[in-house]
Design an enzyme around this catalytic site. Structure first.
Site, PDB file in Angstrom:
ATOM      1  N   ARG A 109       0.708  -1.420  -0.080  1.00 47.21           N
ATOM      2  CA  ARG A 109      -0.100  -0.167   0.130  1.00 47.21           C
ATOM      3  C   ARG A 109       0.940   1.320  -0.105  1.00 47.21           C
ATOM      4  O   ARG A 109       0.311   2.407  -0.260  1.00 47.21           O
ATOM      5  CB  ARG A 109      -0.928  -0.104   1.415  1.00 47.21           C
ATOM      6  CG  ARG A 109      -2.294   0.425   1.088  1.00 47.21           C
ATOM      7  CD  ARG A 109      -3.194   0.259   2.271  1.00 47.21           C
ATOM      8  NE  ARG A 109      -2.631   0.354   3.332  1.00 47.21           N
ATOM      9  CZ  ARG A 109      -2.709  -0.483   4.428  1.00 47.21           C
ATOM     10  NH1 ARG A 109      -3.546  -1.606   4.246  1.00 47.21           N
ATOM     11  NH2 ARG A 109      -2.149  -0.374   5.644  1.00 47.21           N
ATOM     12  N   LYS A 150      -7.621  12.438 -16.868  1.00 45.38           N
ATOM     13  CA  LYS A 150      -8.070  13.251 -17.894  1.00 45.38           C
ATOM     14  C   LYS A 150      -6.817  13.453 -18.953  1.00 45.38           C
ATOM     15  O   LYS A 150      -6.617  12.277 -19.719  1.00 45.38           O
ATOM     16  CB  LYS A 150      -8.317  14.599 -17.712  1.00 45.38           C
ATOM     17  CG  LYS A 150      -9.517  14.749 -16.519  1.00 45.38           C
ATOM     18  CD  LYS A 150     -10.868  14.334 -16.780  1.00 45.38           C
ATOM     19  CE  LYS A 150     -11.785  14.186 -15.500  1.00 45.38           C
ATOM     20  NZ  LYS A 150     -12.674  13.560 -15.440  1.00 45.38           N
TER      21      LYS A 150
HETATM   22  C1  LIG Z   1     -12.701  19.133 -12.694  1.00 51.93           C
HETATM   23  C2  LIG Z   1     -12.947  17.711 -12.209  1.00 51.93           C
HETATM   24  N1  LIG Z   1     -12.425  17.262 -11.193  1.00 51.93           N
HETATM   25  C3  LIG Z   1     -12.471  16.005 -10.708  1.00 51.93           C
HETATM   26  C4  LIG Z   1     -12.909  15.057 -11.552  1.00 51.93           C
HETATM   27  C5  LIG Z   1     -12.717  13.600 -10.855  1.00 51.93           C
HETATM   28  O1  LIG Z   1     -12.030  12.895 -11.658  1.00 51.93           O
HETATM   29  P1  LIG Z   1     -12.152  11.507 -11.806  1.00 51.93           P
HETATM   30  O2  LIG Z   1     -13.156  11.115 -12.742  1.00 51.93           O
HETATM   31  O3  LIG Z   1     -11.018  10.896 -12.123  1.00 51.93           O
HETATM   32  O4  LIG Z   1     -12.614  10.983 -10.191  1.00 51.93           O
HETATM   33  C6  LIG Z   1     -13.487  15.315 -12.805  1.00 51.93           C
HETATM   34  C7  LIG Z   1     -14.253  14.343 -13.535  1.00 51.93           C
HETATM   35  O5  LIG Z   1     -14.886  14.659 -14.553  1.00 51.93           O
HETATM   36  C8  LIG Z   1     -13.446  16.802 -13.182  1.00 51.93           C
HETATM   37  O6  LIG Z   1     -13.863  17.057 -14.236  1.00 51.93           O
END
Ligand SMILES: Cc1ncc(COP(=O)(O)O)c(C=O)c1O
Length: 380
Positions: free
Chosen positions: A49, A199
């Site tokens: 972990r 992303k």
């Molecule tokens: C601005 C923003 N922050 C956080 C997240 C969350 O990311 P994850 O989908 O990896 O949990 C997203 C997802 O769309 C997002 O657009």
């Protein structure tokens, strides 16, 4: 040295005879020790972990990206936003959350933190230095997101962080939109910068990951300890994929950024569009703040359509061929969603038409434009 050069070389294993260019993936829960005397040492990794070489390499890359003192990795972007908040609050606290925040972060604050007797107050993302008026003796955290989700308000980070510093309040930003490539919030006084690495760094819509980068070692240790207490762990395969994404993120980002601005420019003059919400477009109400603090854009923006029926909005989205219907952004493929069913705002004026969000992938701009144009036939 330019970022694309740094990203090619950061956190590489030393070259040897026939070595791979990225660190190896080590899959482990148990780590073995040669001697019993070593089992309780605090200076070495004791258990799966606690990470691996590829996790360490990815943390180094994020520290470099943001100019941070320490990074904690998470299995999703949402976790990269919620754990840092948890690391800075206690029962009885009051926190301030931008009204333009990513929805699930809002639900975490309103729901989970509320159960722990932590009150969340939403504030207008354009509040600037007036945030001082909302500070209470028990305010512990100000949560920022710039530009905001769906509606893309740009926040005055230096003004807000100056107030926070005066009152000893921790500032945490969701910096996913800029990938840390066009905004470096720690340099503007923000304490912790969070990323949905899912992303741009994943880049291929097939891996979930998050990272929180702290300005000081003290904050980084607080985030890491909270994550440790709560059993946070991310897979070495995912860490590898994100590090691999780091190598190519700059050219992918630049193309997506250019496509999104070109589409926004075209849509701004389109007869079926009322307004484009893209911070890099001169019509954006916060364009001057964006120009001051950012060095570029992102791949995602919204448009407000001229008033039309919900049926027409759904037909428009369904008629798109190159834009997939789905959440997220930063992948190689373009996406589109209609936003009104999820839009929650306490402070903003109601938009005067339906809100549509476009995430630009790596397709040719002209093809994306043609796709949008033919889908507009669904709207009278
Ligand atoms: C601005 C923003 N922050 C956080 C997240 C969350 O990311 P994850 O989908 O990896 O949990 C997203 C997802 O769309 C997002 O657009």
């Amino acid at each position: 040295m330019k970022k694309e050069t740094k990203f090619t070389h950061v956190a590489r294993p030393p070259a040897g005879l026939g070595t791979a260019v990225n660190p190896d993936i080590t899959r482990a829960s148990t780590l073995l020790f040669e001697k019993a005397e070593d089992l309780y040492r605090s200076d070495i990794r004791g258990y799966g972990r606690h990470g691996s070489a590829v996790h360490d390499a990815l943390k180094e890359a994020f520290n470099m990206l943001e100019g941070g003192a320490g990074t904690t990795l998470f299995p999703s972007g949402l976790a990269a936003c919620t754990y840092p908040i948890l690391s800075q609050v206690k029962a009885g606290d009051h926190i301030l959350l931008t009204d333009s925040s990513y929805g699930p972060t809002r639900f975490f604050c309103d729901g989970h933190l509320n159960k722990m007797n932590i009150t969340t107050e939403m504030y207008d993302p354009r509040i600037g230095a007036d945030i001082a008026k909302l500070i209470r003796p028990n305010t512990s955290v100000i949560l920022l997101e710039s530009p905001g989700s769906l509606t893309f308000e740009v926040q005055d980070l230096p003004a807000i962080t100056a107030v926070a510093k005066e009152h000893g309040i921790t500032t945490i930003i969701d910096n996913t939109w800029s990938a840390g490539l066009t905004l470096t919030p720690l340099a503007l006084g923000v304490d912790i910068s969070c990323h949905a690495a899912t992303k741009y760094f994943g880049g291929h819509s097939d891996v979930m990951s998050g990272a929180a980068v702290s300005r000081t070692k003290k904050l980084a240790d607080q985030v890491a300890l909270t994550a440790k207490h709560l059993g946070n762990a991310s897979s070495p395969d995912d860490a590898y994929q994100i590090l691999r994404g780091f190598r190519t993120v700059v050219p992918r980002f630049r193309q997506q950024e250019a496509t999104s601005l070109a589409l926004a420019q075209w849509l701004a003059d389109h007869p079926k569009v009322q307004q484009v919400l893209h911070p890099a477009h001169p019509s954006h109400p916060d364009h001057s703040i964006w120009k001051r603090d950012f060095t570029g854009g992102g791949c995602i923006f919204s448009v407000v359509l001229n008033p039309c029926s919900e049926k027409e909005v759904l037909s428009f989205v369904n008629a798109l061929n190159l834009f997939g219907i789905g959440y997220s952004y930063g992948g190689f493929e373009s996406l589109c969603i209609h936003c009104d069913p999820q839009l929650k705002r306490s402070h903003a004026d109601k938009l005067s038409g339906p809100l549509i969000r476009f995430a630009c992938g790596l397709e040719a701009m002209d093809d994306l434009k043609d796709d949008i144009e033919q889908a507009f036939n669904e709207i009278s």
